[in-house]
Design a protein around this motif. Structure first.
Motif, PDB file in Angstrom:
ATOM      1  N   GLY A 174      27.691 -29.766 -51.086  1.00  0.00           N
ATOM      2  CA  GLY A 174      28.058 -30.092 -49.699  1.00  0.00           C
ATOM      3  C   GLY A 174      27.556 -31.468 -49.312  1.00  0.00           C
ATOM      4  N   ASP A 175      28.189 -32.059 -48.299  1.00  0.00           N
ATOM      5  CA  ASP A 175      27.900 -33.468 -48.009  1.00  0.00           C
ATOM      6  C   ASP A 175      26.932 -33.714 -46.872  1.00  0.00           C
ATOM      7  OD1 ASP A 175      29.475 -32.663 -45.940  1.00  0.00           O
ATOM      8  OD2 ASP A 175      30.870 -34.331 -46.028  1.00  0.00           O
ATOM      9  N   SER A 176      26.554 -32.689 -46.117  1.00  0.00           N
ATOM     10  CA  SER A 176      25.712 -32.971 -44.940  1.00  0.00           C
ATOM     11  C   SER A 176      24.969 -31.716 -44.489  1.00  0.00           C
ATOM     12  CB  SER A 176      26.576 -33.467 -43.780  1.00  0.00           C
ATOM     13  OG  SER A 176      27.476 -32.439 -43.389  1.00  0.00           O
ATOM     14  N   THR A 177      23.979 -31.930 -43.630  1.00  0.00           N
ATOM     15  CA  THR A 177      23.244 -30.799 -43.056  1.00  0.00           C
ATOM     16  C   THR A 177      24.191 -29.955 -42.207  1.00  0.00           C
ATOM     17  OG1 THR A 177      21.286 -32.199 -42.949  1.00  0.00           O
ATOM     18  CG2 THR A 177      21.231 -30.185 -41.654  1.00  0.00           C
ATOM     19  N   ALA A 178      25.024 -30.644 -41.409  1.00  0.00           N
ATOM     20  CA  ALA A 178      25.953 -29.913 -40.535  1.00  0.00           C
ATOM     21  C   ALA A 178      26.868 -29.020 -41.365  1.00  0.00           C
ATOM     22  CB  ALA A 178      26.777 -30.898 -39.723  1.00  0.00           C
TER      23      ALA A 178
ATOM     24  N   ALA B 167      23.846 -33.041 -50.223  1.00  0.00           N
ATOM     25  CA  ALA B 167      23.201 -34.312 -49.901  1.00  0.00           C
ATOM     26  C   ALA B 167      22.110 -34.148 -48.850  1.00  0.00           C
ATOM     27  CB  ALA B 167      24.260 -35.294 -49.403  1.00  0.00           C
ATOM     28  N   SER B 168      22.012 -32.951 -48.271  1.00  0.00           N
ATOM     29  CA  SER B 168      21.031 -32.751 -47.210  1.00  0.00           C
ATOM     30  C   SER B 168      19.663 -32.365 -47.773  1.00  0.00           C
ATOM     31  CB  SER B 168      21.508 -31.652 -46.263  1.00  0.00           C
ATOM     32  OG  SER B 168      20.491 -31.349 -45.350  1.00  0.00           O
ATOM     33  N   PHE B 169      18.631 -32.985 -47.189  1.00  0.00           N
ATOM     34  CA  PHE B 169      17.253 -32.619 -47.524  1.00  0.00           C
ATOM     35  C   PHE B 169      16.604 -31.960 -46.295  1.00  0.00           C
ATOM     36  CE2 PHE B 169      18.283 -36.006 -50.457  1.00  0.00           C
ATOM     37  CZ  PHE B 169      17.627 -35.683 -51.630  1.00  0.00           C
ATOM     38  N   ALA B 170      17.423 -31.387 -45.423  1.00  0.00           N
ATOM     39  CA  ALA B 170      16.909 -30.849 -44.152  1.00  0.00           C
ATOM     40  C   ALA B 170      15.878 -29.748 -44.397  1.00  0.00           C
ATOM     41  CB  ALA B 170      18.065 -30.310 -43.323  1.00  0.00           C
ATOM     42  N   THR B 171      14.818 -29.798 -43.625  1.00  0.00           N
ATOM     43  CA  THR B 171      13.738 -28.819 -43.751  1.00  0.00           C
ATOM     44  C   THR B 171      14.243 -27.409 -43.481  1.00  0.00           C
ATOM     45  OG1 THR B 171      12.236 -30.545 -42.989  1.00  0.00           O
ATOM     46  CG2 THR B 171      11.412 -28.288 -42.907  1.00  0.00           C
ATOM     47  N   GLU B 172      15.184 -27.323 -42.539  1.00  0.00           N
ATOM     48  CA  GLU B 172      15.721 -26.014 -42.157  1.00  0.00           C
ATOM     49  C   GLU B 172      16.316 -25.269 -43.357  1.00  0.00           C
ATOM     50  OE1 GLU B 172      18.594 -26.297 -39.002  1.00  0.00           O
ATOM     51  OE2 GLU B 172      19.079 -24.161 -39.129  1.00  0.00           O
ATOM     52  N   LEU B 173      16.867 -26.012 -44.314  1.00  0.00           N
ATOM     53  CA  LEU B 173      17.517 -25.368 -45.466  1.00  0.00           C
ATOM     54  C   LEU B 173      16.503 -24.726 -46.413  1.00  0.00           C
ATOM     55  CD1 LEU B 173      20.274 -28.007 -46.374  1.00  0.00           C
ATOM     56  CD2 LEU B 173      20.459 -26.038 -44.880  1.00  0.00           C
ATOM     57  N   ASN B 174      15.238 -25.128 -46.270  1.00  0.00           N
ATOM     58  CA  ASN B 174      14.202 -24.576 -47.150  1.00  0.00           C
ATOM     59  C   ASN B 174      13.705 -23.234 -46.605  1.00  0.00           C
ATOM     60  OD1 ASN B 174      12.337 -24.247 -49.142  1.00  0.00           O
ATOM     61  ND2 ASN B 174      10.925 -25.830 -48.397  1.00  0.00           N
TER      62      ASN B 174
ATOM     63  N   SER C 231      14.718 -41.914 -35.929  1.00  0.00           N
ATOM     64  CA  SER C 231      15.924 -42.026 -35.106  1.00  0.00           C
ATOM     65  C   SER C 231      16.078 -40.785 -34.238  1.00  0.00           C
ATOM     66  CB  SER C 231      17.160 -42.179 -35.993  1.00  0.00           C
ATOM     67  OG  SER C 231      17.344 -41.028 -36.777  1.00  0.00           O
ATOM     68  N   ASP C 232      16.802 -40.965 -33.147  1.00  0.00           N
ATOM     69  CA  ASP C 232      17.040 -39.869 -32.209  1.00  0.00           C
ATOM     70  C   ASP C 232      18.257 -39.052 -32.685  1.00  0.00           C
ATOM     71  OD1 ASP C 232      17.110 -38.182 -30.086  1.00  0.00           O
ATOM     72  OD2 ASP C 232      17.898 -39.628 -28.651  1.00  0.00           O
ATOM     73  N   THR C 233      18.102 -38.453 -33.853  1.00  0.00           N
ATOM     74  CA  THR C 233      19.153 -37.609 -34.425  1.00  0.00           C
ATOM     75  C   THR C 233      18.477 -36.385 -35.027  1.00  0.00           C
ATOM     76  OG1 THR C 233      18.939 -38.708 -36.565  1.00  0.00           O
ATOM     77  CG2 THR C 233      20.625 -39.579 -35.076  1.00  0.00           C
ATOM     78  N   GLU C 234      19.293 -35.414 -35.403  1.00  0.00           N
ATOM     79  CA  GLU C 234      18.727 -34.226 -36.055  1.00  0.00           C
ATOM     80  C   GLU C 234      18.007 -34.643 -37.332  1.00  0.00           C
ATOM     81  OE1 GLU C 234      21.628 -31.328 -37.215  1.00  0.00           O
ATOM     82  OE2 GLU C 234      20.117 -29.813 -37.624  1.00  0.00           O
ATOM     83  N   PHE C 235      18.635 -35.548 -38.083  1.00  0.00           N
ATOM     84  CA  PHE C 235      18.070 -36.115 -39.305  1.00  0.00           C
ATOM     85  C   PHE C 235      16.727 -36.781 -39.011  1.00  0.00           C
ATOM     86  CE2 PHE C 235      18.995 -40.183 -42.034  1.00  0.00           C
ATOM     87  CZ  PHE C 235      18.054 -39.820 -42.989  1.00  0.00           C
ATOM     88  N   GLY C 236      16.683 -37.597 -37.973  1.00  0.00           N
ATOM     89  CA  GLY C 236      15.470 -38.350 -37.647  1.00  0.00           C
ATOM     90  C   GLY C 236      14.331 -37.473 -37.167  1.00  0.00           C
TER      91      GLY C 236
ATOM     92  N   HIS D 137      18.326 -30.730 -30.984  1.00  0.00           N
ATOM     93  CA  HIS D 137      19.108 -31.348 -32.057  1.00  0.00           C
ATOM     94  C   HIS D 137      19.566 -30.336 -33.110  1.00  0.00           C
ATOM     95  CE1 HIS D 137      19.317 -35.677 -31.435  1.00  0.00           C
ATOM     96  NE2 HIS D 137      18.242 -35.506 -30.690  1.00  0.00           N
ATOM     97  N   ALA D 138      18.781 -29.280 -33.297  1.00  0.00           N
ATOM     98  CA  ALA D 138      19.168 -28.278 -34.299  1.00  0.00           C
ATOM     99  C   ALA D 138      20.362 -27.463 -33.841  1.00  0.00           C
ATOM    100  CB  ALA D 138      17.986 -27.365 -34.588  1.00  0.00           C
ATOM    101  N   GLY D 139      20.586 -27.406 -32.520  1.00  0.00           N
ATOM    102  CA  GLY D 139      21.753 -26.728 -31.977  1.00  0.00           C
ATOM    103  C   GLY D 139      21.651 -25.207 -31.984  1.00  0.00           C
ATOM    104  N   ILE D 140      22.804 -24.568 -31.856  1.00  0.00           N
ATOM    105  CA  ILE D 140      22.864 -23.103 -31.773  1.00  0.00           C
ATOM    106  C   ILE D 140      23.773 -22.587 -32.889  1.00  0.00           C
ATOM    107  CG2 ILE D 140      23.510 -21.132 -30.332  1.00  0.00           C
ATOM    108  CD1 ILE D 140      23.199 -22.889 -27.875  1.00  0.00           C
ATOM    109  N   THR D 141      23.304 -21.546 -33.564  1.00  0.00           N
ATOM    110  CA  THR D 141      24.133 -20.883 -34.571  1.00  0.00           C
ATOM    111  C   THR D 141      24.651 -19.577 -33.977  1.00  0.00           C
ATOM    112  OG1 THR D 141      22.747 -21.833 -36.285  1.00  0.00           O
ATOM    113  CG2 THR D 141      24.170 -20.012 -36.941  1.00  0.00           C
TER     114      THR D 141
END
Lengths: 389, 346
Positions: free
Chosen positions: A104-108, A128-135, A175-180, B152-156
């Motif tokens: 997959g290409d992104s966290t979203a 491509a995502s290294f998001a903590t949430e996925l762990n 950055s002011d993003t989910e990633f940041g 930012h994490a939003g709602i699932t």
């Protein structure tokens, strides 16, 4: 002219209508890797490398006879780094192929497609995502990250800082993003546990150009180390340039998506001494025996970026998971593939990562600190490999 | 006047579709829409659902921009309001799906009424900028109102559920989204046969003259914004049930531009235009992918052709604007006109 337009539209409509017919494939002795790959759009610089990495590993395995009589087949689709197109690619590939692994290409996308993975129960996914949430193996049972998540990347940087200068003052610029925002909250606690002082946290719009106010804040805080996260490049050069003009003596650092050799070198002289965390060896690294890097260099004599290595490693982990599942005589279901993946301990990546790796949770928590050498135009190791427990 | 459509009663005169040919085509369309899910695979059903959502939102924007002449670049943000409302209601209250969608529409409508206020003073590009500003504000709210939006994490979301039936596949969602979209499109088509719709058109053509004719601009401009946002809110709600993850980055400014482009490419100020525009903007990138996929090329060539495909998509849009400024609906009208007199005149 109008008739030509009409004819073209009619042709497109007919072609589109017939495309729904399922492709007849010999699926019995195949292991299929699907992928929503950002070959165009803002993330294409990474997507092109990822695509080449997966493609090369698949070629390599098939040339060596496949896996227990199965050949690997890679089915990519361009996602343009848009969630709706990524999902469309997923639906298209999975409805026309019996997919075992997916990139997959992104966290979203990872979050969006997770219920589909759970429902299908037939494939596992990385991306491509290294998001903590996925762990989180409970929430994301069929996904993994081919490297450390962002919090672990911060953890590796902070551990290095604590070794170099105990009690150091650290700044987080993100950055002011989910990633940041991803690793910031948890990393505060990690820093405290390591005896470090988070002197300031600065949040900017992604790619911000005017950072003079932020630099003034940074100057007042006088951190020993400043960690950037949630950017590819901008506004990091602006920060470094203005900080140097003001005589601010702080060590700037970055995380994975900033740390490709070509990205750092784009900063020119400002890159000198820039440090950061990288979970993989760079393409050109010859400091230790790395048979897989040798093969990559033989296949592609020109520099390959770190997304290439990430794609290559992802494909290697898919293959290893399939190999272990088939060797155990089990069905290639998502549960069995993920269990096989989780059984990976002290796995030799052929030098893609400098130490044997073990999958913990959904990630591989390992990395090394590199420093930019602008004269050599290369990132050079500044630490040994750091493995988080 | 078409052959064989002499109107012999008031009922006939008021009918949305007045000829037997139209009724026959509508019946064929209905059969096609009912039969499609049983023939199509998951990929085509996914695209059908996406097209339905985009038609609903584009129709809403068409009410505002195409019929009332108020340019908005806030459609994605209004979709965001609808999506967050639906997600929050579903997650926190477990409210029924249809009620959630209606609530999403109404909350977005309230947002639209507030954002529409500047339209009384400014129009054209100035109004477009005002709606962009509103989008930025809404994005900030989505990202920072943690208690409701999840930051930012939003709602699932869990899958939509009606009478114990879980709408967790594109096949099932098709039966929810397509009827809703048909209702919304039919509502919009009828709107422009009423005093309200005609007032919108009068404002678009010359707002000062409209006021002289007794049309209160405040009321009707805000009503247009409200209706447009209602459509966006419901579309956003469907979007939330479709993707089941709502984050601030789900509704970027580029999505608003997408809908505006759909209205223009399809043909401003026509119901059919919004439908064709949404279908075009959603399906052409996929159709181009299919065409590239059929070419006997290696995977590397596919990689090279990906940006080319994007360029072709752009060129197609520009081509339509240059060669068919009235949009896709004009092409459709010409085809229909040809057959109105067929076989007597070709």
């Amino acid at each position: 002219m109008r008739r030509t337009v009409l004819k073209s539209l009619l042709a497109t409509a007919i072609l589109s209508a017939t495309a729904g017919l399922p492709a007849a494939r010999a699926a019995d002795k195949e292991i299929v890797i699907g992928g929503s790959i950002p070959m165009s759009g803002v993330f294409a610089f990474a997507g092109i490398g990822i695509h080449a990495g997966i493609q090369d590993y698949v070629k390599m395995v098939n040339a060596a006879g496949g896996i227990a009589g199965h050949t690997l087949r890679y089915v990519p689709e361009d996602s343009a780094y848009k969630v709706d197109q990524s999902v469309a690619a997923f639906k298209k590939i999975t409805s026309q192929n019996k997919v075992n692994f997916y990139y997959g290409d992104s966290t979203a996308f990872s979050k969006t497609i997770n219920p589909e993975l759970d429902r299908a129960g037939s494939m596992i996914m990385s991306g491509a995502s290294f998001a903590t949430e996925l762990n989180d193996p409970k929430k994301y049972p069929y996904q993994f990250v081919a490297g450390p998540d962002y919090t672990q990347q911060f953890g590796i940087l902070l551990r290095y800082i604590a070794q170099q200068k105990p009690g150091a003052k650290v700044a987080f610029v993100h950055s002011d993003t989910e990633f940041g925002r991803d690793p910031i909250e948890t990393s505060r606690g990690v820093a405290k546990a390591l005896g470090l002082d988070v002197a300031i946290e600065i949040m900017t719009p992604p790619g911000a150009v005017d950072v003079s106010t932020e630099i003034a804040k940074l100057r007042r805080a006088r951190p020993d180390f400043t960690i950037f996260h949630g950017y590819i490049l901008g506004p990091i050069p602006e920060f470094i340039g203005q900080a140097r003009q003001m005589g601010l003596d702080t060590q700037f650092m970055g995380t994975f998506w900033t740390m490709d050799n070509s990205t750092v070198m784009q900063m020119g002289e400002l890159a000198e001494g820039f440090m950061g965390v990288m979970p993989y060896n760079y393409y050109y690294d010859q400091s230790a025996p790395a048979p897989m890097l040798d093969k990559i260099r033989a296949m592609r004599p020109e520099y390959q970026n770190v997304p290439y290595i990430q794609g290559f490693l992802s494909a290697m982990l898919y293959a290893e998971s399939a190999r272990r599942t088939l060797a155990a005589g089990k069905e290639m279901s998502a549960a069995n593939l993920k269990a096989a993946l989780n059984s990976i301990e002290n796995f030799d990546t052929g030098g893609l990562i400098g130490v044997p790796v073990t999958l913990r949770g959904n990630t591989i928590p390992v990395g090394r600190i590199y420093r930019a050498d602008t004269k050599a135009r290369r990132m050079v190791p500044a630490s040994d490999w750091i493995v988080l427990e | 006047m078409r052959i064989g459509t002499a109107r012999s009663s008031y009922r006939h005169d008021e009918a949305l579709f007045d000829s037997r040919t139209q009724h026959a085509w509508l019946a064929i369309l209905a059969v096609a829409l009912i039969g499609f899910p049983f023939l199509a695979d998951e990929y085509w059903l996914y695209l059908a659902c996406l097209v339905a959502i985009n038609i609903a939102s584009t129709t809403g924007l068409n009410i505002l921009t195409g019929y009332t002449g108020l340019v908005s670049l806030g459609q994605a943000a209004f979709m965001g309001i609808g999506a967050y409302t639906v997600a929050a209601l579903e997650q926190k209250l477990g409210a029924p799906v249809l009620l959630n969608l209606l609530a999403g529409g109404f909350v977005a409508m309230l947002g639209g009424l507030v954002v529409g206020l500047p339209s009384l003073r400014v129009k054209g590009l100035y109004l477009a900028i005002a709606t962009i500003a509103a989008s930025v504000v809404l994005h900030f709210v989505f990202a920072n109102w943690h208690a409701v939006t999840g930051g930012h994490a939003g709602i699932t979301l869990v899958p939509a559920e009606i009478l114990g039936l879980s709408f967790d596949t594109s096949f099932r969602l098709y039966w929810l989204f397509v009827p809703i979209t048909i209702l919304m499109v039919a509502g919009a088509a009828n709107l422009f046969r009423t005093r309200i719709g005609r007032a919108f058109i009068a404002i678009r053509d010359r707002d000062i003259s409209a006021e002289v004719l007794g049309i209160p601009l405040l009321r009707y401009k805000l009503l247009s914004f409200g209706l447009s946002s209602f459509y966006a809110g419901v579309a956003g709600g469907m979007w939330a049930y479709f993707f089941r993850v709502v984050t601030p980055e789900s509704f970027p400014l580029i999505l608003s531009i997408f809908f505006l482009a759909a209205v223009i490419v399809g043909g401003m100020g026509t119901i059919l235009g919004a439908i064709l525009g949404a279908v075009f903007m959603t399906m052409v990138p996929e159709a181009l992918k299919l065409v590239v996929g059929w070419l006997p090329l290696s995977a590397d060539a596919t990689l090279i052709l990906s940006p080319v495909r994007t360029i072709v998509f752009g060129v197609l849009i520009v081509g339509f604007l240059v060669f068919e400024p009235l949009g896709l609906q004009e092409i459709w009208r010409r085809i229909r006109r040809f057959f109105h007199l067929w076989p007597f005149r070709a």
